[in-house]
Design an enzyme around this catalytic site. Structure first.
Site, PDB file in Angstrom:
ATOM      1  N   GLU A 155     -17.118 -29.000 -69.932  1.00  0.00           N
ATOM      2  CA  GLU A 155     -16.564 -30.191 -70.587  1.00  0.00           C
ATOM      3  C   GLU A 155     -17.242 -30.355 -71.950  1.00  0.00           C
ATOM      4  O   GLU A 155     -18.443 -30.662 -72.009  1.00  0.00           O
ATOM      5  CB  GLU A 155     -16.811 -31.448 -69.744  1.00  0.00           C
ATOM      6  N   ASP A 211     -20.188 -39.280 -72.022  1.00  0.00           N
ATOM      7  CA  ASP A 211     -19.012 -38.540 -72.484  1.00  0.00           C
ATOM      8  C   ASP A 211     -18.637 -39.109 -73.843  1.00  0.00           C
ATOM      9  O   ASP A 211     -18.483 -40.335 -73.981  1.00  0.00           O
ATOM     10  CB  ASP A 211     -17.833 -38.716 -71.517  1.00  0.00           C
ATOM     11  N   HIS A 256     -19.137 -33.833 -72.408  1.00  0.00           N
ATOM     12  CA  HIS A 256     -20.146 -34.336 -71.468  1.00  0.00           C
ATOM     13  C   HIS A 256     -21.532 -33.814 -71.825  1.00  0.00           C
ATOM     14  O   HIS A 256     -21.735 -32.612 -72.030  1.00  0.00           O
ATOM     15  CB  HIS A 256     -19.791 -33.892 -70.044  1.00  0.00           C
ATOM     16  N   HIS A 259     -23.825 -39.627 -64.465  1.00  0.00           N
ATOM     17  CA  HIS A 259     -23.282 -40.923 -64.893  1.00  0.00           C
ATOM     18  C   HIS A 259     -23.741 -42.025 -63.939  1.00  0.00           C
ATOM     19  O   HIS A 259     -23.970 -43.160 -64.352  1.00  0.00           O
ATOM     20  CB  HIS A 259     -21.754 -40.888 -64.904  1.00  0.00           C
TER      21      HIS A 259
END
Length: 226
Positions: A206, A142, A209, A135
């Site tokens: 996740e 996300d 993600h 990120h």
């Protein structure tokens, strides 16, 4: 030992009354990143860290309310959204987080201590800011899928759920145990299909993600957003 944490207070997004922190969006623009909605206006954006609807229960993004990525990542995201609409015309990608300055990464990292996440498990949920998250290079996103009314599909957990229920690698076991439904997994599979088809890589812990390249490649090509 894994720590499972859900946030029952998640719900309607609320903007805090406190004054906005200035300068974050300009910092990202100065690095040459592009607004995702300029690449594809039909992509929906609801930055969770620009609201109180996140695991810290506070706005840490200040004036940043638009989602930014490196130009090539934004093009891939538009490609993924187009593929999604081709499969399901009423569906759209809904962005929860995109480019994030490294200075904000420290806030997320430190907040895990307040949640009593064991040090050995912290990197399962938040990248060490000393190394950086994708990120922080503008190369990760996300997201989820939203229906024609803008409502997120049921993925089995909320965004930022800490625990095996959110792990793609644990999905088969969770399905067999009755903790996830087939409908929930099919929604996740659809998200992964369009994202990986556009050149992103899924994350093992996740479901929301996705990375556009390795951290090493991102660091060498783009450098970190301070």
């Amino acid at each position: 030992m894994f720590v499972s944490i859900s946030f029952s207070s998640f719900g309607q997004t609320q903007k805090p009354a406190a004054a906005k922190i200035p300068g974050i969006e300009q910092k990202i623009k100065d690095r040459g990143l592009v607004n995702i909605q300029e690449a594809d206006p039909t992509i929906l954006v609801q930055l969770k860290y620009s609201t109180t609807d996140n695991f810290m229960h506070k706005d840490v993004y200040g004036d940043l309310e638009s989602a930014y990525l490196q130009p090539e990542m934004a093009k891939r995201l538009a490609k993924a959204n187009a593929a999604l609409k081709q499969l399901h015309p009423d569906y759209r990608l809904l962005i929860y987080d995109a480019a994030r300055p490294n200075s904000i990464q420290y806030h997320l990292w430190d907040a895990l201590d307040d949640l009593k996440i064991p040090s050995k498990n912290k990197t399962m949920y938040v990248a060490d800011p000393k190394i950086g998250s994708n990120h922080n290079f503008g190369c990760a996103v996300d997201l989820t899928i939203a229906d024609k009314n803008g409502k997120a599909l049921d993925m089995g957990t909320k965004f930022d759920f800490f625990g095996p229920l959110a792990y793609p690698r644990s999905e088969d076991g969770m399905l067999k145990a009755g903790k996830l439904t087939l409908d929930q997994l099919e929604n996740r599979w659809l998200l992964r299909k369009v994202m990986t088809g556009a050149g992103f890589k899924a994350n093992a812990t996740e479901w929301w993600h996705f990375d556009g390249m390795s951290k090493k490649e991102a660091k060498a090509k783009y450098g970190m957003i301070p």
